[in-house]
Design a protein around this motif. Structure first.
Motif, short mmCIF file in Angstrom:
data_model
loop_
_atom_site.label_atom_id
_atom_site.label_comp_id
_atom_site.label_asym_id
_atom_site.label_seq_id
_atom_site.Cartn_x
_atom_site.Cartn_y
_atom_site.Cartn_z
N VAL A 230 1.02 -1.31 0.03
CA VAL A 230 -0.01 0.04 0.11
C VAL A 230 1.06 0.97 0.13
N GLN A 231 0.71 2.16 -0.91
CA GLN A 231 1.43 3.51 -0.60
C GLN A 231 0.19 4.67 -0.61
N TYR A 257 -5.91 5.27 8.31
CA TYR A 257 -5.16 4.12 7.49
C TYR A 257 -5.31 2.93 8.40
N LEU A 262 -5.33 -0.41 6.13
CA LEU A 262 -4.11 0.00 5.36
C LEU A 262 -2.71 0.21 5.57
N LEU A 263 -2.87 -0.18 6.95
CA LEU A 263 -1.47 0.15 7.58
C LEU A 263 -0.84 -1.31 8.15
N THR A 267 3.16 -1.24 3.99
CA THR A 267 2.64 0.21 3.89
C THR A 267 3.87 1.10 3.69
N ALA A 288 5.73 -0.37 9.18
CA ALA A 288 5.41 0.38 8.04
C ALA A 288 6.38 1.56 7.75
#
Ligand code: GUN
Ligand code: FE
Length: 458
Positions: A230-231, A257, A262-263, A267, A288
């Motif tokens: 994920v970016q 996030y 999403l983290l 990430t 992350a």
């Protein structure tokens, strides 16, 4: 040309931030599949299977180093590179950047611009690129195919934005999720799922202000279902932070996030100049990465990522470097140099933070950023962010050969051809000193060969 040869000469890499590893007069075997088969100091120690391979000897003024890893590039902003960084971030997006990106609704435009970006990256020594595409599925496929064709190692994302984006560029939530999932499946079919795949898909919510909660949650589900990187952007600037506060009172990027799934350790969050210590702690715990984009950070956020401070306070926090094309107009070399400079004036970054400059300076101890540390960030550290520290970023047996041949002798023996190189060579420097000069004052003229996976791509 696919290498199946032995390179004999000086190899330099930076497995740790504090010291270069300079291996002079070594024999490095590159197999046909692009793997480093053996590294040894004596020709006699070469394994039987490699003994008949051709030995290519480097000149005294040449070294081989790992390719650079750029963790944050906006591919559809390439045409804008070097211009239009004169206004604050949110206005910059509205006035210049969204119009530039929306032009990628035309596949012909994408086919014209993207190969030029990739040539620019390779020429400047970038062998792994983490790229934002535009919001368009077809143009992002063209970006991925252009990377494959040029031979660069790449992570590519279809950018997602279903809010606060002009009508001519906005997506629907459902459309954004559907196109993202299709892009991931298409990449996996073409290049496989593993980290060996040359082009890998990245889930790419543009940033919190342009993504609805539903979109973020949906993207989190896709990231988990397909085990993708994920970016995004986080804690970038005062105006971005203020906007998030209006949209999500009392909440901040990192926690949003995290709540959206999403983290995690796949990430990578660009900028992070205004991260609170508690957020750096959460990112460290979850694995992350903070992507420092010093040139862009100074231009837009008037701030920096305090790298030595993070290293001493959050020793497991992953940190890499990005150019942020086109928010920053520097190459990776420029950003390495800016990392060295920003460290010396790091106190200005402390202005709006919880920690004071004095606290940071005391904690810095031996962590001053110099050319070695900057090179480590651009290579080994970037590889670690991508979970590829056993594949790229340094030179060890069994790793892939993603490398640059640098030549510092282009000025001629007598220093006569001054325009062939940006810096002057006096003839009595060690190769380590010439390498330092390249990091601090050299440029792409010194990059004479570029290999990815053992294939010569420049
Ligand atoms: N935040 C959201 N979009 C962008 C972008 O394109 N560049 C930068 N630097 N920050 C952003
Ligand atoms: Fe960015």
């Amino acid at each position: 040309m696919s290498l199946k040869a032995i390179i004999h000469g000086t190899f330099i890499d930076a497995p740790t931030p504090q010291a270069l590893r300079v291996r002079e007069n070594v024999f490095v075997v590159i197999t046909k599949s692009g793997v480093i088969g053996q590294i040894c100091s004596n020709e006699a120690d070469l394994r039987e299977e490699f003994k008949s391979l051709e030995v290519v000897k480097l000149e005294k003024t040449q070294v081989v180093v790992p390719g650079l890893i750029d963790l944050h590039i906006h591919a559809p902003q390439f045409k804008q590179l070097g211009t239009k960084t004169d206004i604050p971030l949110m206005e910059w997006l509205e006035r210049y950047t969204f119009p530039a990106e929306s032009a990628f609704s035309s596949p012909a435009h994408a086919s014209n611009i993207y190969p030029k970006l990739i040539s620019h990256l390779l020429k400047n020594g970038t062998t792994t690129a983490v790229l934002y595409g535009s919001n368009h599925l077809s143009a992002t496929k063209i970006l991925a195919e252009s990377c494959d064709k040029a031979g660069i190692r790449a992570f590519v994302g279809k950018t997602c934005a279903d809010m606060l984006t002009p009508d001519y560029y906005i997506e629907t939530t459902e459309g954004s999720l559907k196109d993202t999932e299709e892009f991931v499946k298409w990449c996996y079919e073409k290049w496989g799922r593993g980290k060996e795949g040359k082009v890998k898909p990245v889930i790419t919510p543009r940033f919190i202000p342009t993504c609805s909660d539903k979109l973020l949650k949906g993207l989190g589900d896709i990231a988990q279902k397909y085990d993708c990187f994920v970016q995004s952007h986080a804690a970038e600037s005062v105006d971005e932070e203020a906007l998030v506060e209006i949209q999500h009172p009392g909440r901040r990027d990192v926690e949003i996030y995290q709540e959206s799934g999403l983290l995690g350790d796949k990430t990578i969050l660009a900028h992070c100049c205004r991260l609170k210590d508690s957020e750096a702690g959460v990112m460290e715990k979850l694995g992350a990465t903070v992507v420092s984009c010093p040139w862009s950070n100074i231009l837009f956020a008037r701030a920096t990522v305090p790298i030595p401070y993070y290293n001493s306070t959050f020793p497991n926090l992953k940190i890499g470097l990005g150019t942020d094309v086109a928010g920053g107009f520097g190459t990776m070399l420029d950003n390495m140099r800016t990392t060295i400079l920003q460290d010396r004036v790091d106190s200005f970054a402390a202005v709006n933070r919880e920690t004071t400059a004095t606290d940071r300076n005391i904690k810095k101890e031996n962590w001053t950023v110099d050319f070695k540390y900057a090179f480590h960030l651009a290579t080994a550290s970037g590889a670690k962010a991508l979970g590829m520290e056993d594949m790229i970023g340094t030179f060890e047996e069994g790793m892939r050969f993603d490398a640059l041949k640098l030549d510092f002798g282009l000025d001629g023996e007598d220093g006569g051809n001054a325009r062939a190189m940006r810096f002057t060579r006096f003839g009595d420097e060690s190769v380590g000193e010439l390498f330092e000069k390249w990091v601090t004052t050299g440029d792409d003229r010194n990059v004479v060969n570029v290999w990815v996976d053992g294939v010569e791509v420049l």
